[in-house]
Design a protein around this motif. Structure first.
Motif, PDB file in Angstrom:
ATOM      1  N   LEU A  99      39.502  23.824 -55.097  1.00  0.00           N
ATOM      2  CA  LEU A  99      40.490  23.089 -55.880  1.00  0.00           C
ATOM      3  C   LEU A  99      40.081  21.631 -55.993  1.00  0.00           C
ATOM      4  O   LEU A  99      39.406  21.094 -55.118  1.00  0.00           O
ATOM      5  N   LYS A 100      40.498  20.996 -57.070  1.00  0.00           N
ATOM      6  CA  LYS A 100      40.284  19.561 -57.233  1.00  0.00           C
ATOM      7  C   LYS A 100      41.535  18.851 -56.743  1.00  0.00           C
ATOM      8  O   LYS A 100      42.631  19.416 -56.764  1.00  0.00           O
ATOM      9  N   CYS A 101      41.386  17.606 -56.332  1.00  0.00           N
ATOM     10  CA  CYS A 101      42.536  16.824 -55.868  1.00  0.00           C
ATOM     11  C   CYS A 101      43.643  16.817 -56.923  1.00  0.00           C
ATOM     12  O   CYS A 101      44.822  16.924 -56.602  1.00  0.00           O
ATOM     13  N   THR A 102      43.254  16.727 -58.177  1.00  0.00           N
ATOM     14  CA  THR A 102      44.234  16.652 -59.268  1.00  0.00           C
ATOM     15  C   THR A 102      44.958  17.974 -59.515  1.00  0.00           C
ATOM     16  O   THR A 102      45.929  17.997 -60.258  1.00  0.00           O
ATOM     17  N   ASP A 103      44.515  19.058 -58.896  1.00  0.00           N
ATOM     18  CA  ASP A 103      45.242  20.326 -59.028  1.00  0.00           C
ATOM     19  C   ASP A 103      46.610  20.253 -58.352  1.00  0.00           C
ATOM     20  O   ASP A 103      47.535  20.964 -58.749  1.00  0.00           O
ATOM     21  N   CYS A 104      46.726  19.409 -57.330  1.00  0.00           N
ATOM     22  CA  CYS A 104      48.003  19.267 -56.616  1.00  0.00           C
ATOM     23  C   CYS A 104      48.579  17.857 -56.713  1.00  0.00           C
ATOM     24  O   CYS A 104      49.784  17.678 -56.610  1.00  0.00           O
TER      25      CYS A 104
ATOM     26  N   SER B 116      51.050  16.388 -59.193  1.00  0.00           N
ATOM     27  CA  SER B 116      52.070  17.427 -59.200  1.00  0.00           C
ATOM     28  C   SER B 116      51.445  18.687 -58.635  1.00  0.00           C
ATOM     29  O   SER B 116      50.338  19.035 -59.049  1.00  0.00           O
ATOM     30  N   PRO B 117      52.047  19.400 -57.741  1.00  0.00           N
ATOM     31  CA  PRO B 117      53.392  19.261 -57.193  1.00  0.00           C
ATOM     32  C   PRO B 117      53.550  18.201 -56.106  1.00  0.00           C
ATOM     33  O   PRO B 117      54.652  17.895 -55.702  1.00  0.00           O
ATOM     34  N   TYR B 118      52.463  17.610 -55.633  1.00  0.00           N
ATOM     35  CA  TYR B 118      52.568  16.598 -54.580  1.00  0.00           C
ATOM     36  C   TYR B 118      52.039  15.261 -55.069  1.00  0.00           C
ATOM     37  O   TYR B 118      51.017  15.206 -55.726  1.00  0.00           O
ATOM     38  N   VAL B 119      52.736  14.196 -54.713  1.00  0.00           N
ATOM     39  CA  VAL B 119      52.256  12.854 -55.027  1.00  0.00           C
ATOM     40  C   VAL B 119      51.455  12.348 -53.835  1.00  0.00           C
ATOM     41  O   VAL B 119      50.254  12.206 -53.889  1.00  0.00           O
TER      42      VAL B 119
ATOM     43  N   GLU C 239      40.790  20.652 -46.269  1.00  0.00           N
ATOM     44  CA  GLU C 239      39.440  21.210 -46.209  1.00  0.00           C
ATOM     45  C   GLU C 239      39.406  22.629 -46.781  1.00  0.00           C
ATOM     46  O   GLU C 239      38.547  22.960 -47.593  1.00  0.00           O
ATOM     47  N   ASN C 240      40.348  23.477 -46.355  1.00  0.00           N
ATOM     48  CA  ASN C 240      40.389  24.859 -46.856  1.00  0.00           C
ATOM     49  C   ASN C 240      40.660  24.928 -48.347  1.00  0.00           C
ATOM     50  O   ASN C 240      40.071  25.736 -49.056  1.00  0.00           O
ATOM     51  N   HIS C 241      41.564  24.094 -48.828  1.00  0.00           N
ATOM     52  CA  HIS C 241      41.953  24.159 -50.232  1.00  0.00           C
ATOM     53  C   HIS C 241      40.916  23.533 -51.162  1.00  0.00           C
ATOM     54  O   HIS C 241      40.713  24.023 -52.268  1.00  0.00           O
ATOM     55  N   VAL C 242      40.257  22.466 -50.712  1.00  0.00           N
ATOM     56  CA  VAL C 242      39.285  21.781 -51.572  1.00  0.00           C
ATOM     57  C   VAL C 242      37.884  22.368 -51.394  1.00  0.00           C
ATOM     58  O   VAL C 242      37.301  22.884 -52.346  1.00  0.00           O
ATOM     59  N   ALA C 243      37.351  22.305 -50.196  1.00  0.00           N
ATOM     60  CA  ALA C 243      35.991  22.797 -49.961  1.00  0.00           C
ATOM     61  C   ALA C 243      35.952  24.326 -49.949  1.00  0.00           C
ATOM     62  O   ALA C 243      35.041  24.935 -50.501  1.00  0.00           O
ATOM     63  N   GLY C 244      36.955  24.937 -49.338  1.00  0.00           N
ATOM     64  CA  GLY C 244      36.967  26.398 -49.206  1.00  0.00           C
ATOM     65  C   GLY C 244      37.265  27.138 -50.491  1.00  0.00           C
ATOM     66  O   GLY C 244      36.586  28.093 -50.846  1.00  0.00           O
ATOM     67  N   ILE C 245      38.274  26.694 -51.211  1.00  0.00           N
ATOM     68  CA  ILE C 245      38.712  27.403 -52.417  1.00  0.00           C
ATOM     69  C   ILE C 245      38.158  26.755 -53.684  1.00  0.00           C
ATOM     70  O   ILE C 245      38.006  27.404 -54.700  1.00  0.00           O
TER      71      ILE C 245
ATOM     72  N   CYS D   3      54.296  24.656 -52.604  1.00  0.00           N
ATOM     73  CA  CYS D   3      53.283  25.678 -52.311  1.00  0.00           C
ATOM     74  C   CYS D   3      53.459  26.906 -53.201  1.00  0.00           C
ATOM     75  O   CYS D   3      52.490  27.591 -53.533  1.00  0.00           O
ATOM     76  N   GLY D   4      54.695  27.180 -53.588  1.00  0.00           N
ATOM     77  CA  GLY D   4      55.004  28.336 -54.414  1.00  0.00           C
ATOM     78  C   GLY D   4      54.410  28.269 -55.807  1.00  0.00           C
ATOM     79  O   GLY D   4      54.374  29.275 -56.516  1.00  0.00           O
ATOM     80  N   ALA D   5      53.927  27.092 -56.212  1.00  0.00           N
ATOM     81  CA  ALA D   5      53.271  26.974 -57.510  1.00  0.00           C
ATOM     82  C   ALA D   5      52.010  27.841 -57.560  1.00  0.00           C
ATOM     83  O   ALA D   5      51.663  28.372 -58.608  1.00  0.00           O
ATOM     84  N   CYS D   6      51.340  27.994 -56.428  1.00  0.00           N
ATOM     85  CA  CYS D   6      50.137  28.831 -56.361  1.00  0.00           C
ATOM     86  C   CYS D   6      50.352  30.086 -55.526  1.00  0.00           C
ATOM     87  O   CYS D   6      49.826  31.145 -55.844  1.00  0.00           O
TER      88      CYS D   6
END
Length: 101
Positions: A50-55, A58-61, A42-48, A80-83
């Motif tokens: 980001l799109k699902c495809t940002d992570c 890669s870096p997460y499947v 929620e924080n990463h997608v709605a809050g910031i 997480c260190g990618a960002c």
């Protein structure tokens, strides 16, 4: 009468979609020494924004395919260190932002 029934149908149909949380929910990474890390989709997608495809992929499947990641790996820009490098997002040195006891 038909327009009222149609309006009620639309409201009932759209309510779950509008109130739905972001897919993935919270993911808890257990860490006994420094405290668990709770990743919030929620924080990463709605809050910031980001799109699902940002992570994903890669870096997460997926959570099931995700391997344990160490702080050393994150400092090398993996996971997480990618960002979280102090440029794109807060630095990994800010331990309490992620680790909660």
């Amino acid at each position: 009468m038909n327009s009222i029934l149609f309006s009620i149908f639309i409201i009932l149909f759209l309510a779950p979609i509008v109130s739905a949380k972001i897919g993935g929910g919270d993911i808890i990474f257990e860490e006994k020494k420094f405290g668990n890390v709770i990743f919030s989709h929620e924080n990463h997608v709605a809050g910031i924004g980001l799109k699902c495809t940002d992570c994903h992929a890669s870096p997460y499947v997926t959570k099931a395919k995700h391997k344990m990641v160490t702080m050393a790996q994150m400092k090398q820009g993996q996971s997480c260190g990618a960002c979280h490098n102090g440029k794109k997002a807060f630095d990994l040195k800010d331990c309490k932002s992620c680790h909660k006891k």
